[in-house]
Scaffold this active site. Sequence first.
Site, PDB file in Angstrom:
ATOM      1  N   HIS A 184       0.840  -1.222   0.000  1.00 24.69           N
ATOM      2  CA  HIS A 184       0.000   0.000   0.000  1.00 24.69           C
ATOM      3  C   HIS A 184       0.865   1.258   0.000  1.00 24.69           C
ATOM      4  CE1 HIS A 184      -3.343  -2.688   1.278  1.00 24.69           C
ATOM      5  NE2 HIS A 184      -2.383  -3.250   2.002  1.00 24.69           N
ATOM      6  N   SER A 203      15.506  21.326 -15.892  1.00 24.31           N
ATOM      7  CA  SER A 203      14.310  22.110 -16.163  1.00 24.31           C
ATOM      8  C   SER A 203      14.739  23.420 -16.796  1.00 24.31           C
ATOM      9  CB  SER A 203      13.569  22.370 -14.850  1.00 24.31           C
ATOM     10  OG  SER A 203      12.821  23.556 -14.936  1.00 24.31           O
ATOM     11  N   GLU A 210       9.775   8.430 -16.938  1.00 22.20           N
ATOM     12  CA  GLU A 210       8.408   8.943 -17.139  1.00 22.20           C
ATOM     13  C   GLU A 210       7.912   8.629 -18.554  1.00 22.20           C
ATOM     14  OE1 GLU A 210       7.934  13.104 -15.335  1.00 22.20           O
ATOM     15  OE2 GLU A 210      10.075  12.694 -15.259  1.00 22.20           O
TER      16      GLU A 210
END
Length: 460
Positions: free
Chosen positions: A156, A277, A290
Amino acid sequence: MGKMWAGRTDGSTDKIADDFNSSIHFDSRMYRQDIKGSMAHAAMLGAQGIISLDDSQKLIDGLDGILTDLDEGKLSIDFDAEDIHMFVEQVLTERLGDVGKKLHTARSRNDQVALDMRMYMRDELDEIKANVLKLIEAVLEKAEAYKDYVMPGYTHLQRAQPITFGHHLMAYVMMLMRDVDRFADARKRINISPIGSCALAGTTYNTDRRFEADKLGFDSVTLNSIDGVSDRDFCVEALSNIAMLMMHLSRFSEEIVLWSSWEFKFVELSDSFTTGSSIMPQKKNPDMAELVRGKTGRVYGDLMALLTVLKGLPLAYNKDMQEDKESVFDAIDTVKMCLEVFVGMVSSMKANKENMLKAAQNGFINATDLADYLVKKGLPFRSAYKISGQIVAYCIQEKKVLETLTIDEYKQYSELFDDDVYKDIDLKACVDKRISEGGTSVSSVEKQIVFAKDYLSKED
Ligand code: ARG
Protein backbone atom coordinates in the site's frame (compact mmCIF):
# COMPACT_ATOMS: atom_id res chain seq x y z
CA MET A 1 2.66 3.30 -61.64
CA GLY A 2 -0.16 1.54 -63.56
CA LYS A 3 -2.33 -0.88 -61.64
CA MET A 4 -1.12 -4.45 -61.98
CA TRP A 5 -4.61 -5.59 -61.10
CA ALA A 6 -6.28 -3.56 -63.87
CA GLY A 7 -8.50 -5.89 -65.90
CA ARG A 8 -11.92 -6.26 -64.37
CA THR A 9 -11.76 -2.47 -63.88
CA ASP A 10 -9.59 -0.08 -65.86
CA GLY A 11 -7.64 0.69 -62.71
CA SER A 12 -8.28 4.40 -63.03
CA THR A 13 -8.87 4.98 -59.35
CA ASP A 14 -9.28 8.45 -57.95
CA LYS A 15 -6.12 9.92 -56.45
CA ILE A 16 -7.84 10.17 -53.08
CA ALA A 17 -8.82 6.51 -53.26
CA ASP A 18 -5.26 5.57 -54.22
CA ASP A 19 -3.78 7.41 -51.28
CA PHE A 20 -6.35 5.99 -48.94
CA ASN A 21 -5.80 2.45 -50.16
CA SER A 22 -2.04 2.57 -50.18
CA SER A 23 0.07 0.96 -47.47
CA ILE A 24 3.53 1.42 -48.95
CA HIS A 25 4.37 4.23 -46.53
CA PHE A 26 4.41 1.72 -43.73
CA ASP A 27 4.75 -1.72 -45.26
CA SER A 28 7.89 -0.84 -47.23
CA ARG A 29 9.80 -1.64 -44.07
CA MET A 30 9.09 -5.31 -44.85
CA TYR A 31 10.85 -5.22 -48.22
CA ARG A 32 13.52 -7.71 -47.15
CA GLN A 33 10.98 -10.26 -45.94
CA ASP A 34 8.84 -9.70 -49.03
CA ILE A 35 11.73 -10.27 -51.43
CA LYS A 36 13.12 -13.28 -49.55
CA GLY A 37 9.63 -14.79 -49.53
CA SER A 38 9.34 -14.23 -53.27
CA MET A 39 12.72 -15.83 -53.89
CA ALA A 40 11.60 -18.97 -52.07
CA HIS A 41 8.35 -18.90 -54.04
CA ALA A 42 10.21 -18.63 -57.36
CA ALA A 43 12.45 -21.51 -56.34
CA MET A 44 9.43 -23.65 -55.47
CA LEU A 45 7.69 -22.83 -58.77
CA GLY A 46 10.82 -23.98 -60.62
CA ALA A 47 11.40 -27.10 -58.52
CA GLN A 48 7.80 -28.19 -59.06
CA GLY A 49 7.93 -27.58 -62.80
CA ILE A 50 5.20 -24.94 -62.58
CA ILE A 51 7.59 -22.59 -64.40
CA SER A 52 10.86 -23.53 -66.08
CA LEU A 53 14.02 -23.75 -64.00
CA ASP A 54 15.50 -21.11 -66.25
CA ASP A 55 12.69 -18.66 -65.50
CA SER A 56 12.85 -19.56 -61.85
CA GLN A 57 16.55 -18.68 -61.75
CA LYS A 58 15.91 -15.42 -63.61
CA LEU A 59 13.29 -14.48 -61.03
CA ILE A 60 15.57 -15.36 -58.13
CA ASP A 61 18.47 -13.35 -59.58
CA GLY A 62 16.17 -10.44 -60.41
CA LEU A 63 14.77 -10.40 -56.89
CA ASP A 64 18.24 -10.65 -55.42
CA GLY A 65 19.27 -7.64 -57.50
CA ILE A 66 16.31 -5.64 -56.22
CA LEU A 67 17.18 -6.55 -52.65
CA THR A 68 20.80 -5.47 -53.07
CA ASP A 69 19.80 -2.26 -54.81
CA LEU A 70 17.34 -1.37 -52.06
CA ASP A 71 19.87 -2.24 -49.34
CA GLU A 72 22.52 -0.13 -51.03
CA GLY A 73 20.20 2.74 -51.78
CA LYS A 74 20.53 2.33 -55.54
CA LEU A 75 16.82 1.77 -55.85
CA SER A 76 14.35 3.80 -53.91
CA ILE A 77 10.82 2.90 -52.94
CA ASP A 78 8.16 4.41 -55.18
CA PHE A 79 5.58 5.69 -52.76
CA ASP A 80 3.01 5.87 -55.53
CA ALA A 81 2.91 2.08 -55.53
CA GLU A 82 0.00 0.51 -53.68
CA ASP A 83 2.04 -1.63 -51.35
CA ILE A 84 5.44 -3.28 -51.03
CA HIS A 85 4.28 -6.45 -52.81
CA MET A 86 3.12 -4.52 -55.88
CA PHE A 87 6.25 -2.39 -55.88
CA VAL A 88 8.63 -5.35 -55.93
CA GLU A 89 6.67 -7.17 -58.62
CA GLN A 90 6.48 -4.02 -60.71
CA VAL A 91 10.23 -3.40 -60.57
CA LEU A 92 10.88 -7.07 -61.30
CA THR A 93 8.67 -6.92 -64.38
CA GLU A 94 10.31 -3.70 -65.53
CA ARG A 95 13.69 -5.40 -65.24
CA LEU A 96 12.82 -8.87 -66.57
CA GLY A 97 9.88 -8.28 -68.88
CA ASP A 98 7.37 -11.13 -69.21
CA VAL A 99 9.33 -13.49 -66.92
CA GLY A 100 8.65 -11.08 -64.05
CA LYS A 101 4.95 -11.58 -64.58
CA LYS A 102 5.31 -15.29 -63.72
CA LEU A 103 6.25 -14.70 -60.09
CA HIS A 104 2.71 -14.31 -58.84
CA THR A 105 1.67 -17.79 -60.05
CA ALA A 106 0.04 -19.89 -57.32
CA ARG A 107 -0.05 -17.19 -54.71
CA SER A 108 -2.02 -14.13 -53.72
CA ARG A 109 -1.16 -10.99 -51.85
CA ASN A 110 -3.29 -12.42 -49.08
CA ASP A 111 -0.91 -15.26 -48.27
CA GLN A 112 2.05 -13.10 -49.27
CA VAL A 113 1.28 -10.40 -46.71
CA ALA A 114 0.60 -13.00 -44.03
CA LEU A 115 3.99 -14.53 -44.82
CA ASP A 116 5.79 -11.18 -44.73
CA MET A 117 4.23 -10.29 -41.40
CA ARG A 118 5.24 -13.60 -39.84
CA MET A 119 8.81 -13.26 -41.10
CA TYR A 120 8.98 -9.68 -39.94
CA MET A 121 7.58 -10.46 -36.49
CA ARG A 122 9.92 -13.39 -36.11
CA ASP A 123 12.95 -11.16 -36.73
CA GLU A 124 11.71 -8.35 -34.53
CA LEU A 125 10.64 -10.52 -31.61
CA ASP A 126 14.04 -12.21 -31.63
CA GLU A 127 15.60 -8.77 -31.35
CA ILE A 128 13.24 -7.68 -28.59
CA LYS A 129 13.95 -10.88 -26.71
CA ALA A 130 17.69 -10.25 -27.00
CA ASN A 131 17.18 -6.73 -25.65
CA VAL A 132 15.16 -8.02 -22.70
CA LEU A 133 18.02 -10.40 -21.95
CA LYS A 134 20.40 -7.44 -21.96
CA LEU A 135 18.15 -5.62 -19.53
CA ILE A 136 18.01 -8.67 -17.27
CA GLU A 137 21.79 -8.67 -17.23
CA ALA A 138 21.88 -4.99 -16.27
CA VAL A 139 19.32 -5.37 -13.47
CA LEU A 140 21.02 -8.52 -12.24
CA GLU A 141 24.32 -6.72 -11.97
CA LYS A 142 22.72 -4.06 -9.78
CA ALA A 143 20.92 -6.68 -7.68
CA GLU A 144 24.23 -8.33 -6.98
CA ALA A 145 25.92 -5.06 -6.09
CA TYR A 146 23.09 -4.05 -3.76
CA LYS A 147 22.15 -7.42 -2.32
CA ASP A 148 22.72 -6.27 1.27
CA TYR A 149 21.36 -2.71 1.05
CA VAL A 150 18.54 -2.70 3.60
CA MET A 151 15.46 -0.69 2.63
CA PRO A 152 11.81 -0.68 3.60
CA GLY A 153 9.64 -3.03 1.58
CA TYR A 154 6.21 -1.53 0.96
CA THR A 155 2.63 -2.66 0.75
CA HIS A 156 0.00 0.00 0.00
CA LEU A 157 3.08 2.21 -0.38
CA GLN A 158 3.31 2.07 3.43
CA ARG A 159 6.51 0.81 4.99
CA ALA A 160 5.91 -2.87 5.63
CA GLN A 161 8.95 -5.04 6.33
CA PRO A 162 12.68 -4.69 5.82
CA ILE A 163 13.99 -6.06 2.55
CA THR A 164 17.13 -5.51 0.51
CA PHE A 165 17.39 -3.47 -2.64
CA GLY A 166 18.89 -6.52 -4.31
CA HIS A 167 15.80 -8.53 -3.43
CA HIS A 168 13.54 -5.82 -4.80
CA LEU A 169 15.48 -5.64 -8.06
CA MET A 170 15.37 -9.41 -8.41
CA ALA A 171 11.57 -9.18 -8.51
CA TYR A 172 11.97 -7.31 -11.81
CA VAL A 173 14.41 -9.93 -13.06
CA MET A 174 11.72 -12.57 -12.44
CA MET A 175 9.16 -10.55 -14.42
CA LEU A 176 11.58 -10.02 -17.29
CA MET A 177 12.47 -13.71 -17.44
CA ARG A 178 8.77 -14.48 -17.85
CA ASP A 179 8.66 -11.94 -20.67
CA VAL A 180 11.50 -13.74 -22.42
CA ASP A 181 9.65 -17.04 -22.02
CA ARG A 182 6.51 -15.52 -23.47
CA PHE A 183 8.35 -14.24 -26.55
CA ALA A 184 9.95 -17.63 -27.04
CA ASP A 185 6.55 -19.30 -26.76
CA ALA A 186 4.86 -16.86 -29.14
CA ARG A 187 7.58 -17.61 -31.69
CA LYS A 188 6.33 -21.19 -31.98
CA ARG A 189 3.00 -19.94 -33.30
CA ILE A 190 4.55 -17.22 -35.45
CA ASN A 191 6.96 -19.56 -37.15
CA ILE A 192 4.38 -21.41 -39.24
CA SER A 193 4.22 -20.63 -42.93
CA PRO A 194 0.93 -19.48 -44.51
CA ILE A 195 2.32 -19.20 -48.06
CA GLY A 196 0.48 -21.46 -50.46
CA SER A 197 -2.89 -20.68 -48.89
CA CYS A 198 -3.23 -18.35 -51.89
CA ALA A 199 -6.29 -16.11 -51.93
CA LEU A 200 -8.16 -18.32 -49.43
CA ALA A 201 -8.92 -21.69 -50.99
CA GLY A 202 -5.51 -23.09 -51.85
CA THR A 203 -4.50 -23.66 -55.46
CA THR A 204 -4.86 -25.98 -58.42
CA TYR A 205 -1.12 -25.86 -59.13
CA ASN A 206 1.10 -28.66 -57.90
CA THR A 207 2.82 -26.52 -55.25
CA ASP A 208 5.07 -27.71 -52.44
CA ARG A 209 4.28 -25.59 -49.42
CA ARG A 210 6.77 -27.37 -47.19
CA PHE A 211 9.62 -26.72 -49.63
CA GLU A 212 8.91 -23.00 -49.39
CA ALA A 213 8.48 -23.13 -45.63
CA ASP A 214 11.78 -24.98 -45.20
CA LYS A 215 13.64 -22.52 -47.38
CA LEU A 216 12.40 -19.65 -45.23
CA GLY A 217 13.19 -21.30 -41.90
CA PHE A 218 9.62 -22.05 -40.83
CA ASP A 219 8.93 -25.02 -38.56
CA SER A 220 5.74 -26.08 -40.34
CA VAL A 221 2.88 -24.85 -42.54
CA THR A 222 -0.60 -23.61 -41.64
CA LEU A 223 -3.12 -26.41 -42.01
CA ASN A 224 -6.18 -24.55 -43.24
CA SER A 225 -5.85 -22.11 -46.10
CA ILE A 226 -8.75 -19.94 -44.92
CA ASP A 227 -7.16 -19.63 -41.51
CA GLY A 228 -3.77 -19.14 -43.14
CA VAL A 229 -4.80 -15.85 -44.71
CA SER A 230 -7.21 -14.69 -41.99
CA ASP A 231 -5.13 -15.34 -38.91
CA ARG A 232 -3.55 -12.39 -37.14
CA ASP A 233 -3.54 -14.06 -33.71
CA PHE A 234 0.24 -14.06 -33.81
CA CYS A 235 0.19 -10.25 -34.05
CA VAL A 236 -2.24 -9.97 -31.14
CA GLU A 237 -0.14 -12.36 -29.11
CA ALA A 238 3.06 -10.48 -29.84
CA LEU A 239 1.46 -7.15 -28.98
CA SER A 240 0.01 -8.58 -25.82
CA ASN A 241 3.46 -9.83 -24.80
CA ILE A 242 4.92 -6.45 -25.63
CA ALA A 243 2.17 -4.71 -23.63
CA MET A 244 2.92 -6.95 -20.65
CA LEU A 245 6.63 -6.18 -20.94
CA MET A 246 5.83 -2.47 -21.12
CA MET A 247 3.67 -2.84 -18.02
CA HIS A 248 6.69 -4.25 -16.20
CA LEU A 249 8.92 -1.45 -17.44
CA SER A 250 6.27 1.04 -16.43
CA ARG A 251 6.04 -0.26 -12.87
CA PHE A 252 9.82 -0.17 -12.65
CA SER A 253 9.76 3.37 -14.06
CA GLU A 254 7.24 4.47 -11.48
CA GLU A 255 9.52 3.22 -8.72
CA ILE A 256 12.55 4.89 -10.24
CA VAL A 257 10.62 8.17 -10.38
CA LEU A 258 9.69 7.77 -6.70
CA TRP A 259 13.11 6.60 -5.58
CA SER A 260 14.89 9.47 -7.27
CA SER A 261 12.63 12.10 -5.67
CA TRP A 262 13.95 14.24 -2.80
CA GLU A 263 11.41 12.55 -0.55
CA PHE A 264 13.02 9.13 -1.08
CA LYS A 265 16.48 9.71 -2.46
CA PHE A 266 17.07 5.97 -2.67
CA VAL A 267 18.68 6.16 -6.08
CA GLU A 268 20.52 8.70 -8.14
CA LEU A 269 20.17 8.55 -11.91
CA SER A 270 23.19 9.54 -13.95
CA ASP A 271 23.31 12.91 -15.68
CA SER A 272 23.27 11.12 -19.02
CA PHE A 273 19.80 9.71 -18.36
CA THR A 274 18.12 12.71 -16.74
CA THR A 275 17.15 16.17 -17.89
CA GLY A 276 17.13 19.62 -16.34
CA SER A 277 14.31 22.11 -16.16
CA SER A 278 14.26 25.21 -18.33
CA ILE A 279 13.26 27.33 -15.36
CA MET A 280 14.12 25.56 -12.09
CA PRO A 281 17.90 25.28 -11.75
CA GLN A 282 17.80 22.63 -9.03
CA LYS A 283 15.86 20.07 -11.10
CA LYS A 284 17.13 16.71 -12.28
CA ASN A 285 14.16 15.05 -13.87
CA PRO A 286 13.71 11.32 -14.51
CA ASP A 287 12.24 11.96 -17.98
CA MET A 288 13.35 8.62 -19.39
CA ALA A 289 11.43 6.67 -16.75
CA GLU A 290 8.41 8.94 -17.14
CA LEU A 291 8.41 8.52 -20.90
CA VAL A 292 8.58 4.74 -20.65
CA ARG A 293 5.61 4.92 -18.27
CA GLY A 294 3.79 7.17 -20.72
CA LYS A 295 4.60 5.10 -23.79
CA THR A 296 3.11 2.08 -22.06
CA GLY A 297 -0.29 3.68 -22.58
CA ARG A 298 0.51 4.07 -26.24
CA VAL A 299 1.44 0.38 -26.62
CA TYR A 300 -1.78 -0.67 -24.84
CA GLY A 301 -3.52 1.48 -27.46
CA ASP A 302 -1.80 -0.44 -30.25
CA LEU A 303 -3.00 -3.73 -28.80
CA MET A 304 -6.56 -2.45 -28.37
CA ALA A 305 -6.59 -1.04 -31.90
CA LEU A 306 -5.55 -4.38 -33.36
CA LEU A 307 -8.06 -6.39 -31.35
CA THR A 308 -10.78 -3.99 -32.38
CA VAL A 309 -9.86 -4.10 -36.07
CA LEU A 310 -10.12 -7.88 -36.01
CA LYS A 311 -13.22 -8.39 -33.91
CA GLY A 312 -15.89 -8.07 -36.58
CA LEU A 313 -14.09 -9.49 -39.60
CA PRO A 314 -15.71 -12.29 -41.54
CA LEU A 315 -13.36 -14.87 -43.03
CA ALA A 316 -11.15 -14.68 -45.00
CA TYR A 317 -9.05 -11.63 -45.97
CA ASN A 318 -10.57 -8.17 -45.64
CA LYS A 319 -8.81 -4.93 -46.41
CA ASP A 320 -9.33 -3.90 -42.78
CA MET A 321 -6.41 -6.22 -42.08
CA GLN A 322 -4.03 -3.78 -43.68
CA GLU A 323 -4.65 -1.78 -40.49
CA ASP A 324 -2.77 -4.40 -38.47
CA LYS A 325 0.58 -3.06 -39.51
CA GLU A 326 0.86 0.39 -38.00
CA SER A 327 -0.18 -0.90 -34.57
CA VAL A 328 2.30 -3.73 -34.76
CA PHE A 329 5.13 -1.54 -36.05
CA ASP A 330 4.48 1.19 -33.52
CA ALA A 331 4.47 -1.22 -30.59
CA ILE A 332 7.68 -2.86 -31.81
CA ASP A 333 9.48 0.45 -32.40
CA THR A 334 8.35 1.77 -29.04
CA VAL A 335 9.32 -1.21 -26.94
CA LYS A 336 12.72 -1.43 -28.63
CA MET A 337 13.46 2.21 -27.85
CA CYS A 338 12.25 1.81 -24.27
CA LEU A 339 14.42 -1.25 -23.69
CA GLU A 340 17.51 0.46 -25.01
CA VAL A 341 16.99 3.51 -22.82
CA PHE A 342 16.19 1.33 -19.84
CA VAL A 343 19.43 -0.62 -20.05
CA GLY A 344 21.39 2.63 -20.04
CA MET A 345 19.34 4.17 -17.26
CA VAL A 346 19.57 1.14 -14.96
CA SER A 347 23.26 0.46 -15.63
CA SER A 348 24.18 4.01 -14.64
CA MET A 349 21.82 4.23 -11.64
CA LYS A 350 23.39 4.36 -8.17
CA ALA A 351 21.71 3.34 -4.94
CA ASN A 352 22.06 5.34 -1.71
CA LYS A 353 22.65 2.86 1.12
CA GLU A 354 22.37 5.41 3.91
CA ASN A 355 19.05 6.89 2.81
CA MET A 356 17.54 3.46 2.31
CA LEU A 357 18.59 2.41 5.78
CA LYS A 358 17.34 5.67 7.30
CA ALA A 359 13.93 5.10 5.72
CA ALA A 360 13.96 1.54 7.02
CA GLN A 361 14.65 2.74 10.56
CA ASN A 362 11.44 4.76 10.77
CA GLY A 363 8.07 3.18 10.34
CA PHE A 364 8.27 0.16 12.65
CA ILE A 365 8.99 -2.22 9.81
CA ASN A 366 10.36 -4.69 12.38
CA ALA A 367 7.00 -4.93 14.20
CA THR A 368 6.32 -8.32 12.57
CA ASP A 369 9.65 -9.52 13.93
CA LEU A 370 8.68 -8.29 17.38
CA ALA A 371 5.53 -10.40 17.17
CA ASP A 372 7.58 -13.35 15.87
CA TYR A 373 9.86 -12.96 18.89
CA LEU A 374 6.91 -13.49 21.24
CA VAL A 375 5.74 -16.45 19.17
CA LYS A 376 9.18 -17.96 19.60
CA LYS A 377 8.72 -17.51 23.36
CA GLY A 378 5.47 -19.48 23.24
CA LEU A 379 2.67 -16.97 22.57
CA PRO A 380 0.11 -17.70 19.80
CA PHE A 381 0.70 -15.39 16.80
CA ARG A 382 -2.61 -13.50 17.08
CA SER A 383 -1.88 -12.54 20.71
CA ALA A 384 1.71 -11.64 19.86
CA TYR A 385 0.44 -9.51 16.96
CA LYS A 386 -1.86 -7.59 19.31
CA ILE A 387 0.87 -6.88 21.87
CA SER A 388 3.24 -5.70 19.12
CA GLY A 389 0.57 -3.33 17.85
CA GLN A 390 0.06 -1.90 21.31
CA ILE A 391 3.81 -1.39 21.70
CA VAL A 392 3.95 0.45 18.35
CA ALA A 393 1.10 2.71 19.48
CA TYR A 394 3.01 3.40 22.72
CA CYS A 395 6.19 4.23 20.74
CA ILE A 396 4.31 6.68 18.51
CA GLN A 397 2.87 8.36 21.58
CA GLU A 398 6.29 8.52 23.28
CA LYS A 399 8.10 9.44 20.05
CA LYS A 400 10.30 6.36 20.33
CA VAL A 401 11.13 3.42 18.07
CA LEU A 402 11.23 -0.28 18.97
CA GLU A 403 15.01 -0.21 19.23
CA THR A 404 15.02 2.58 21.85
CA LEU A 405 12.40 1.16 24.23
CA THR A 406 13.88 -0.04 27.54
CA ILE A 407 13.44 -3.61 28.61
CA ASP A 408 11.24 -2.39 31.47
CA GLU A 409 8.93 -0.73 29.00
CA TYR A 410 8.77 -3.99 27.03
CA LYS A 411 8.02 -5.98 30.16
CA GLN A 412 4.96 -3.82 30.85
CA TYR A 413 3.42 -5.51 27.81
CA SER A 414 4.66 -9.06 28.36
CA GLU A 415 6.86 -10.86 30.85
CA LEU A 416 8.18 -12.92 27.94
CA PHE A 417 10.42 -10.05 26.78
CA ASP A 418 14.13 -10.32 27.55
CA ASP A 419 17.34 -8.59 26.48
CA ASP A 420 17.62 -10.82 23.43
CA VAL A 421 14.67 -8.95 21.89
CA TYR A 422 17.02 -6.23 20.58
CA LYS A 423 18.95 -8.75 18.57
CA ASP A 424 15.75 -10.02 16.97
CA ILE A 425 14.46 -6.61 15.89
CA ASP A 426 17.75 -5.44 14.45
CA LEU A 427 16.97 -4.61 10.82
CA LYS A 428 19.89 -6.51 9.39
CA ALA A 429 18.91 -9.53 11.45
CA CYS A 430 15.28 -9.18 10.30
CA VAL A 431 16.51 -9.45 6.72
CA ASP A 432 18.94 -12.27 7.38
CA LYS A 433 16.33 -14.40 9.15
CA ARG A 434 14.10 -14.49 6.10
CA ILE A 435 15.77 -17.49 4.58
CA SER A 436 12.61 -19.04 3.15
CA GLU A 437 12.86 -19.85 -0.54
CA GLY A 438 12.49 -16.59 -2.48
CA GLY A 439 12.85 -14.54 0.72
CA THR A 440 14.84 -11.38 1.33
CA SER A 441 17.90 -12.74 3.17
CA VAL A 442 21.17 -12.26 1.38
CA SER A 443 21.53 -16.02 1.07
CA SER A 444 18.06 -16.35 -0.52
CA VAL A 445 18.74 -13.48 -2.90
CA GLU A 446 22.05 -15.06 -3.85
CA LYS A 447 20.16 -18.20 -4.84
CA GLN A 448 17.81 -16.11 -6.98
CA ILE A 449 20.81 -14.50 -8.64
CA VAL A 450 22.37 -17.89 -9.37
CA PHE A 451 19.08 -19.04 -10.92
CA ALA A 452 18.89 -15.96 -13.14
CA LYS A 453 22.51 -16.27 -14.23
CA ASP A 454 21.94 -19.87 -15.12
CA TYR A 455 18.84 -18.82 -17.10
CA LEU A 456 20.89 -16.22 -18.99
CA SER A 457 23.65 -18.67 -19.81
CA LYS A 458 21.09 -21.08 -21.29
CA GLU A 459 19.55 -18.32 -23.39
CA ASP A 460 22.91 -17.29 -24.86
N1 ARG B 1 -1.47 -4.18 -48.52
C1 ARG B 1 -2.31 -5.27 -48.23
C2 ARG B 1 -2.35 -5.52 -46.72
O1 ARG B 1 -1.49 -5.05 -46.07
C3 ARG B 1 -1.82 -6.49 -48.90
C4 ARG B 1 -2.87 -7.53 -49.16
C5 ARG B 1 -3.83 -7.03 -50.18
N2 ARG B 1 -4.76 -8.03 -50.58
C6 ARG B 1 -5.84 -7.77 -51.31
N3 ARG B 1 -6.62 -8.75 -51.59
N4 ARG B 1 -6.13 -6.54 -51.69
O2 ARG B 1 -3.23 -6.15 -46.22
